[in-house]
Scaffold this active site. Sequence first.
Site: not given
Length: 319
Positions: A40, A42, A198, A200, A230, A232
């Site tokens: 299942d 787990e 920067k 965002r 990636a 930024t």
Amino acid sequence: MQDQRNLLVFSGNANKPLAQSICKELGVRMGKALVTRFSDGEVQVEIEESVRRQEVFVIQPTCAPSAENLMELLVLIDALKRASAASVTAVIPYFGYSRQDRRMRSSRVPITAKVAAKMICAMEADRVLTVDLHADQIQGFFDVPIDNVYASPLLLADIWRAYGTDNLIVVSPDVGGVVRARAVAKRLDDADLAIIDKRRPRANVATVMNIIGDVQGKTCVLVDDLVDTAGTLCAAAAALKQRGALKVVAYITHPVLSGPAVDNINNSQLDELVVTDTIPLSAAARTCPKIRQLSVAELLAETIHRIAFGESVSSLYVD
């Protein structure tokens, strides 16, 4: 070499190659454990050798799939504690969920770095060893001793070997990474430092706005703790090249590289991305000509040895 017979190393499925490399560096075999799934889905774990009164280290980064890998780690720790191991150290080369380490203003969000830390402590791990936490204060979320070691010696050695220090400038990809970038620059003969400001607008989307520092005609070395999509990084490389940078390379510890990351890197103005093996690379990342991987196996093996034999860890690693 000191007697290693009371030191056992086990691994989940998240990064078997790194675990095997660490065992090779230590001169010990991998502990025998079944880590699989029931029908299942787990997690099924069975320790297949005696660990009674042994010093045990479990190597398992909680990278993607994060929930599954975290659960494997928790179940492994529980199985080892119930098997009467003298101590269990969770070696987590990459600590997943670490980016959610605080509530922003009045946001109704969890602090999942704290949740993950509490779960590990609830399994009664005796110690945690990790590499380059996203924020140093995450150490305070744990109720057990934690060694947050740094990949910087490995990365610095490669920068010296590959690029030297002539005409080199270290670049922080954001204001929050200035301390890390300054530390790297200091160890590169006090290299110049530049900062990218920067903005965002939303998660995983970044817009480069301004560069503080002169990068004209220089080799730019971007340093950070992790690379995700990636976006930024690639925007930073484009901005630096636009400002006259001769070459742009990035040294980043954790290669999360999710979603379109590899395509972004391939199509970017980034000349090279150097990462470590705290997270295994995908098939696409392994074949990307711009990505090169260094191994933290020797660093972690030496740290594990020092923990096991009561030697200083802080004297080995420098931030």
